[in-house]
Design a protein around this motif. Structure first.
Motif, mmCIF file in Angstrom:
data_model
loop_
_atom_site.group_PDB
_atom_site.id
_atom_site.type_symbol
_atom_site.label_atom_id
_atom_site.label_comp_id
_atom_site.label_asym_id
_atom_site.label_seq_id
_atom_site.Cartn_x
_atom_site.Cartn_y
_atom_site.Cartn_z
ATOM 1 N N ASP A 46 0.825 -1.208 0.000
ATOM 2 C CA ASP A 46 0.000 0.000 0.000
ATOM 3 C C ASP A 46 0.858 1.257 0.000
ATOM 4 O O ASP A 46 0.536 2.248 -0.686
ATOM 5 N N ARG A 47 1.963 1.244 0.731
ATOM 6 C CA ARG A 47 2.834 2.416 0.756
ATOM 7 C C ARG A 47 3.530 2.612 -0.599
ATOM 8 O O ARG A 47 3.729 3.749 -1.041
ATOM 9 N N LEU A 48 3.909 1.526 -1.254
ATOM 10 C CA LEU A 48 4.495 1.655 -2.585
ATOM 11 C C LEU A 48 3.493 2.265 -3.562
ATOM 12 O O LEU A 48 3.839 3.131 -4.376
ATOM 13 N N ARG A 49 2.258 1.814 -3.487
ATOM 14 C CA ARG A 49 1.221 2.370 -4.362
ATOM 15 C C ARG A 49 1.042 3.868 -4.101
ATOM 16 O O ARG A 49 0.813 4.644 -5.036
ATOM 17 N N SER A 50 1.163 4.273 -2.841
ATOM 18 C CA SER A 50 1.033 5.698 -2.516
ATOM 19 C C SER A 50 2.164 6.521 -3.121
ATOM 20 O O SER A 50 2.014 7.737 -3.306
ATOM 21 N N LEU A 51 3.279 5.852 -3.424
ATOM 22 C CA LEU A 51 4.424 6.519 -4.059
ATOM 23 C C LEU A 51 4.423 6.329 -5.569
ATOM 24 O O LEU A 51 5.389 6.695 -6.245
ATOM 25 N N ALA A 64 22.388 10.757 -0.168
ATOM 26 C CA ALA A 64 22.570 9.774 -1.238
ATOM 27 C C ALA A 64 21.634 10.025 -2.419
ATOM 28 O O ALA A 64 21.683 9.282 -3.414
ATOM 29 N N GLY A 65 20.782 11.046 -2.322
ATOM 30 C CA GLY A 65 19.906 11.365 -3.442
ATOM 31 C C GLY A 65 18.471 10.913 -3.285
ATOM 32 O O GLY A 65 17.724 10.833 -4.266
ATOM 33 N N PHE A 66 18.056 10.651 -2.052
ATOM 34 C CA PHE A 66 16.662 10.287 -1.795
ATOM 35 C C PHE A 66 15.900 11.461 -1.203
ATOM 36 O O PHE A 66 16.462 12.275 -0.480
ATOM 37 N N CYS A 67 14.619 11.521 -1.508
ATOM 38 C CA CYS A 67 13.706 12.430 -0.830
ATOM 39 C C CYS A 67 12.898 11.599 0.157
ATOM 40 O O CYS A 67 12.230 10.635 -0.233
ATOM 41 N N VAL A 68 12.977 11.921 1.437
ATOM 42 C CA VAL A 68 12.223 11.203 2.465
ATOM 43 C C VAL A 68 10.815 11.783 2.494
ATOM 44 O O VAL A 68 10.598 12.901 2.952
ATOM 45 N N ARG A 69 9.858 11.005 1.995
ATOM 46 C CA ARG A 69 8.478 11.473 1.863
ATOM 47 C C ARG A 69 7.694 11.366 3.164
ATOM 48 O O ARG A 69 6.786 12.163 3.414
ATOM 49 N N ALA A 70 7.999 10.359 3.966
ATOM 50 C CA ALA A 70 7.257 10.178 5.213
ATOM 51 C C ALA A 70 8.055 9.307 6.171
ATOM 52 O O ALA A 70 8.912 8.517 5.744
ATOM 53 N N GLN A 71 7.776 9.463 7.453
ATOM 54 C CA GLN A 71 8.339 8.621 8.501
ATOM 55 C C GLN A 71 7.191 8.201 9.414
ATOM 56 O O GLN A 71 6.350 9.034 9.762
ATOM 57 N N GLU A 72 7.144 6.930 9.785
ATOM 58 C CA GLU A 72 6.042 6.455 10.610
ATOM 59 C C GLU A 72 6.439 5.211 11.385
ATOM 60 O O GLU A 72 7.501 4.627 11.130
ATOM 61 N N GLY A 73 5.589 4.793 12.310
ATOM 62 C CA GLY A 73 5.855 3.620 13.117
ATOM 63 C C GLY A 73 5.405 2.345 12.434
ATOM 64 O O GLY A 73 5.052 2.338 11.248
ATOM 65 N N GLY A 92 2.447 1.900 9.995
ATOM 66 C CA GLY A 92 1.934 3.256 9.863
ATOM 67 C C GLY A 92 1.349 3.844 11.130
ATOM 68 O O GLY A 92 0.774 4.934 11.103
ATOM 69 N N ASP A 93 1.498 3.154 12.249
ATOM 70 C CA ASP A 93 0.937 3.604 13.520
ATOM 71 C C ASP A 93 1.789 4.738 14.096
ATOM 72 O O ASP A 93 2.940 4.524 14.485
ATOM 73 N N ALA A 94 1.225 5.914 14.167
ATOM 74 C CA ALA A 94 1.969 7.083 14.647
ATOM 75 C C ALA A 94 2.366 6.960 16.106
ATOM 76 O O ALA A 94 3.332 7.601 16.548
ATOM 77 N N SER A 95 1.649 6.151 16.872
ATOM 78 C CA SER A 95 1.946 6.020 18.293
ATOM 79 C C SER A 95 2.989 4.936 18.586
ATOM 80 O O SER A 95 3.478 4.846 19.718
ATOM 81 N N ASP A 96 3.337 4.124 17.593
ATOM 82 C CA ASP A 96 4.290 3.043 17.813
ATOM 83 C C ASP A 96 5.700 3.594 17.986
ATOM 84 O O ASP A 96 6.144 4.441 17.206
ATOM 85 N N LYS A 97 6.416 3.095 18.996
ATOM 86 C CA LYS A 97 7.776 3.560 19.264
ATOM 87 C C LYS A 97 8.837 2.496 18.988
ATOM 88 O O LYS A 97 10.013 2.735 19.208
#
Length: 242
Positions: free
Chosen positions: A30-35, A215-224, A227-232
């Motif tokens: 699903d994340r690949l499809r979003s990209l 290295a030439g990447f654009c970091v589009r998102a960071q998550e747990g 995709g759980d924002a509360s996960d540490k």
């Protein structure tokens, strides 16, 4: 002591079934499809015994998996995934293009934690060189919190009918040193002991973002995890190659 993921290869997916490979693979898809990735060729860096390789072959991708453990790749071949996969014995820090650049790359389930900090920038550069312009790169690490507070300094064990494992951990400033002992039941009922040593490095989020962008990447998102924002416990990064 044996090399990491030699004795463990036969039991890795079995002992980690609770991580839910099906849900994890769907999350990555699903994340690949979003990209913007809907098909083509993919790379699985640190593919292990091929759980994600099998899932993405089923999704319709042509996959190349890289791993430094010969025994893990033998297990992956044994488990099979049809004609859409290829396995390559290769250290992640020495990636090379095989059959043209890929549409996406995965490096998940702690592979990056096995790469020392001084080698991470070169690893990202190698990965970028294996991808098409605009190609997606999804990678993760066990978070500093997980390695320092949950894993490091603790001992884990599990006793099953076929196999028992003991997992001893020592947390140091920049890494966790891990000793794993397996006892595997043979056909005659007797157990065989195997010992492995692992080192997982603690990578801070800011360090990984800087190395990826350099290295030439654009970091589009960071998550747990998933995709759980509360996960540490896990840091997931969604990137594209510029």
């Amino acid at each position: 002591m044996t090399n990491a993921y030699s004795a463990l290869a036969d039991w890795f997916e079995y002992l980690n079934a609770d991580c839910d490979y099906e849900k994890w693979s769907q999350y990555l898809y699903d994340r690949l499809r979003s990209l913007g990735v809907t098909g083509g060729k993919g790379l699985d860096i640190g593919c292990g015994s091929g759980a994600f390789m099998r899932a993405f072959a089923a999704f319709g991708f042509d996959m190349t998996g890289y791993d430094s453990s010969e025994r893990m790749l033998q297990k992956a071949e044994q488990l099979g995934a049809g004609g859409r996969v290829k396995y390559v014995l290769c250290d992640a820090r020495r990636l090379r293009v095989i059959g043209g650049r890929a549409d996406f790359a995965l490096c998940v389930n702690d592979c990056l934690n096995y790469i020392p900090p001084q080698d991470v920038p070169a690893f990202f550069a190698r990965t970028a060189g294996c991808l098409k312009k605009g190609g997606a790169f999804l990678f993760d690490v066990s978070s500093p919190y997980k390695l320092r507070e949950i894993i490091g300094g603790n001992t884990f064990c599990e006793d099953r009918e076929e196999v028992t494992y003991l997992w001893f951990n020592e947390c140091l400033a920049d890494r966790v040193e891990m000793d794993v002992t397996l006892f595997v039941r043979g056909a005659d009922g007797r157990f065989t002991r195997s010992d492995e040593h692992h080192t997982q490095y603690i990578h801070e989020k800011e360090f990984l973002v800087h190395a990826a962008e350099s290295a030439g990447f654009c970091v589009r998102a960071q998550e747990g995890a998933f995709g759980d924002a509360s996960d540490k416990t896990r840091l997931n990064f969604l990137c594209t190659r510029l």
